[in-house]
Design a protein around this motif. Structure first.
Motif, PDB file in Angstrom:
ATOM      1  N   ARG A 187       0.698  -1.552  -0.073  1.00 49.94           N
ATOM      2  CA  ARG A 187      -0.376   0.342  -0.177  1.00 49.94           C
ATOM      3  C   ARG A 187       1.110   1.350   0.304  1.00 49.94           C
ATOM      4  O   ARG A 187       0.396   2.171  -0.499  1.00 49.94           O
ATOM      5  CB  ARG A 187      -0.952  -0.084   1.558  1.00 49.94           C
ATOM      6  CG  ARG A 187      -2.116  -0.952   1.383  1.00 49.94           C
ATOM      7  CD  ARG A 187      -2.351  -1.024   2.375  1.00 49.94           C
ATOM      8  NE  ARG A 187      -3.949  -2.447   2.439  1.00 49.94           N
ATOM      9  CZ  ARG A 187      -4.405  -2.630   3.370  1.00 49.94           C
ATOM     10  NH1 ARG A 187      -3.399  -2.365   4.869  1.00 49.94           N
ATOM     11  NH2 ARG A 187      -4.736  -3.769   3.881  1.00 49.94           N
ATOM     12  N   ALA A 188       1.917   1.255   0.957  1.00 53.60           N
ATOM     13  CA  ALA A 188       2.883   2.476   0.806  1.00 53.60           C
ATOM     14  C   ALA A 188       3.444   2.401   0.225  1.00 53.60           C
ATOM     15  O   ALA A 188       3.195   3.768  -0.920  1.00 53.60           O
ATOM     16  CB  ALA A 188       4.003   2.054   2.022  1.00 53.60           C
ATOM     17  N   GLY A 220      -8.012  -2.163  -3.104  1.00 52.34           N
ATOM     18  CA  GLY A 220      -8.268  -0.966  -1.803  1.00 52.34           C
ATOM     19  C   GLY A 220      -6.469  -0.495  -1.305  1.00 52.34           C
ATOM     20  O   GLY A 220      -6.537  -0.074   0.222  1.00 52.34           O
ATOM     21  N   TRP A 221      -5.963  -1.218  -1.691  1.00 56.26           N
ATOM     22  CA  TRP A 221      -4.223  -1.199  -2.178  1.00 56.26           C
ATOM     23  C   TRP A 221      -4.244   0.573  -1.593  1.00 56.26           C
ATOM     24  O   TRP A 221      -2.884   0.773  -0.971  1.00 56.26           O
ATOM     25  CB  TRP A 221      -3.510  -1.792  -2.789  1.00 56.26           C
ATOM     26  CG  TRP A 221      -3.635  -3.328  -2.431  1.00 56.26           C
ATOM     27  CD1 TRP A 221      -3.918  -3.728  -1.860  1.00 56.26           C
ATOM     28  CD2 TRP A 221      -2.545  -4.332  -3.099  1.00 56.26           C
ATOM     29  NE1 TRP A 221      -3.577  -5.138  -1.468  1.00 56.26           N
ATOM     30  CE2 TRP A 221      -3.069  -5.701  -2.102  1.00 56.26           C
ATOM     31  CE3 TRP A 221      -2.045  -4.119  -4.168  1.00 56.26           C
ATOM     32  CZ2 TRP A 221      -2.276  -6.699  -2.602  1.00 56.26           C
ATOM     33  CZ3 TRP A 221      -1.221  -5.459  -4.337  1.00 56.26           C
ATOM     34  CH2 TRP A 221      -1.335  -6.881  -3.938  1.00 56.26           C
ATOM     35  N   PRO A 222      -4.345   0.618  -2.372  1.00 59.20           N
ATOM     36  CA  PRO A 222      -3.702   2.521  -2.495  1.00 59.20           C
ATOM     37  C   PRO A 222      -4.593   3.239  -1.724  1.00 59.20           C
ATOM     38  O   PRO A 222      -3.808   4.056  -0.645  1.00 59.20           O
ATOM     39  CB  PRO A 222      -3.270   3.280  -3.770  1.00 59.20           C
ATOM     40  CG  PRO A 222      -3.995   1.792  -4.969  1.00 59.20           C
ATOM     41  CD  PRO A 222      -4.597   1.321  -3.879  1.00 59.20           C
ATOM     42  N   LYS A 223      -5.962   3.111  -1.228  1.00 58.53           N
ATOM     43  CA  LYS A 223      -6.643   3.434  -0.866  1.00 58.53           C
ATOM     44  C   LYS A 223      -6.844   3.287   0.364  1.00 58.53           C
ATOM     45  O   LYS A 223      -7.324   4.106   1.679  1.00 58.53           O
ATOM     46  CB  LYS A 223      -8.151   3.756  -1.682  1.00 58.53           C
ATOM     47  CG  LYS A 223      -8.637   3.782  -3.206  1.00 58.53           C
ATOM     48  CD  LYS A 223     -10.064   4.030  -3.045  1.00 58.53           C
ATOM     49  CE  LYS A 223      -9.746   4.833  -4.352  1.00 58.53           C
ATOM     50  NZ  LYS A 223      -8.767   4.427  -5.860  1.00 58.53           N
ATOM     51  N   ALA A 224      -6.391   1.974   0.799  1.00 63.75           N
ATOM     52  CA  ALA A 224      -6.360   1.168   2.450  1.00 63.75           C
ATOM     53  C   ALA A 224      -5.246   2.328   2.882  1.00 63.75           C
ATOM     54  O   ALA A 224      -5.687   1.827   4.673  1.00 63.75           O
ATOM     55  CB  ALA A 224      -6.214   0.573   2.466  1.00 63.75           C
ATOM     56  N   ALA A 225      -4.096   2.519   2.784  1.00 63.89           N
ATOM     57  CA  ALA A 225      -3.439   3.881   3.389  1.00 63.89           C
ATOM     58  C   ALA A 225      -3.814   5.333   3.139  1.00 63.89           C
ATOM     59  O   ALA A 225      -3.333   5.546   4.327  1.00 63.89           O
ATOM     60  CB  ALA A 225      -1.958   3.394   2.890  1.00 63.89           C
ATOM     61  N   GLU A 226      -5.197   5.789   2.937  1.00 62.50           N
ATOM     62  CA  GLU A 226      -5.079   6.678   3.315  1.00 62.50           C
ATOM     63  C   GLU A 226      -5.594   7.434   4.594  1.00 62.50           C
ATOM     64  O   GLU A 226      -6.104   6.730   5.561  1.00 62.50           O
ATOM     65  CB  GLU A 226      -6.159   7.425   2.276  1.00 62.50           C
ATOM     66  CG  GLU A 226      -6.202   7.078   1.130  1.00 62.50           C
ATOM     67  CD  GLU A 226      -5.229   8.249   0.177  1.00 62.50           C
ATOM     68  OE1 GLU A 226      -5.896   9.012   0.454  1.00 62.50           O
ATOM     69  OE2 GLU A 226      -5.251   8.022  -0.995  1.00 62.50           O
TER      70      GLU A 226
END
Length: 321
Positions: A242-243, A315-321
């Protein structure tokens, strides 16, 4: 970066006589990591550098690599800057090989990347891809799908039945699912964690550009994810992934098609390095200091990527928001 060609003090002094700006040699130490070129740490009375003797790289490709590094360094990216000789050329002959000198960057290799390191490499890779799209030269990927097919055929007699079946199945999958109509540009193509330098959590150096080429940008991102973001069993660590993706996406937003094809890119990147390690394992080269990497590492990564769902990006990029 192994040592295949030895350099005598006399040869080095004669070579450096054409690089008066960097002074006289004080020390030369071979670098054992890697498999393609001969590399040395070079210390002179004016600084520290990396000296590379090119073993297998076609000579006509060398200006592309060195001009690319100079271009990216001029754009403010943390990459080695080639040192011109007294006549303005980046390339000269040394010990019978074409050779170049580049600046030695600060920092050290991080062998166990954390979330912060993955975020930083994502940010820098995104910047590098944006800058590379302005680079005026191009070079086909010599280890693209055509090379996959040719290398697989040459390895047939070396592989176990299970390895051969896996290889043929993945080649078939890539043939039917890989697309070339994705955003393209200059890619590093080998940005493993041992080709990056850090001071704390700051990425201070991206090195070893001698696989750089023009190809699908998301493929380069997948190469990074397959090395920086994995558990010991080859599966992806969701927090590091995600990061990486979030920070890359902030610098160069990916398209919906790139997101949809993310599993294909991950599998293709794993296949490419499994094949290269299989080849180096079964057909090693002699060298004074050499390192051959275990191909089973990338077989495990490939098998783990084949288990990913088709919506693996979601979900990977947004999960770290």
């Amino acid at each position: 970066m192994s040592v295949y060609t030895s350099v005598t003090p006399e040869q080095l002094d004669e070579f450096l006589a054409h690089f008066r700006q960097i002074g006289e040699a004080r020390d030369l130490q071979g670098i054992s990591q890697g498999v393609e070129n001969t590399n040395y740490f070079l210390t002179t009375d004016r600084g520290e550098y990396i000296l590379t003797l090119f073993e297998r790289v076609p000579e006509q490709d060398l200006p592309f690599f060195l001009n690319l590094m100079a271009f990216l360094a001029n754009d403010g990216l943390p990459v080695p800057r080639p040192v011109p000789d007294d006549e303005g050329s980046f390339l000269r002959r040394l010990a019978g090989k074409t050779a170049a000198i580049v600046t030695k960057l600060p920092g050290r290799t991080i062998y166990y990347p954390g979330v912060e390191h993955c975020a930083e490499v994502g940010r820098v890779l995104g910047r590098m891809h944006r800058a590379g799209q302005r680079f005026p030269d191009s070079r086909d990927n010599p280890r693209g799908p055509g090379w996959w097919q040719d290398t697989a055929a040459a390895l047939e007699g070396d592989l176990s039945p299970d390895e051969w079946r896996l290889l043929q199945d993945e080649l078939t999958y890539q043939y039917h699912n890989r697309r070339v109509d994705l955003p393209r540009g200059v890619i590093h193509a080998d940005l493993f964690h041992d080709n990056a330098l850090f001071e704390g959590n700051e990425l201070t150096g991206v090195i070893d550009f001698y696989y750089a080429c023009s190809d699908v940008l998301a493929f380069d991102l997948a190469i990074v994810a397959n090395d920086w973001c994995i558990h010991p069993d080859g599966t992806l660590n969701p927090y590091r992934t995600r990061a990486l993706l979030k920070n890359y996406n902030a610098e160069r937003p990916l398209t919906s098609v790139e997101e949809a094809l993310w599993p294909v890119m991950l599998r293709g990147a794993a296949l490419r390095f499994w094949l290269s390690r299989l080849w180096d394992y079964h057909h090693p080269r002699d060298g004074e200091l050499t390192s051959t990497k275990d191909p089973d590492t990338f077989r495990a990564i490939l098998e783990a990527r084949r288990d990913l769902p088709q919506n693996a990006w979601v979900g990977w990029p947004k999960a770290a928001e």
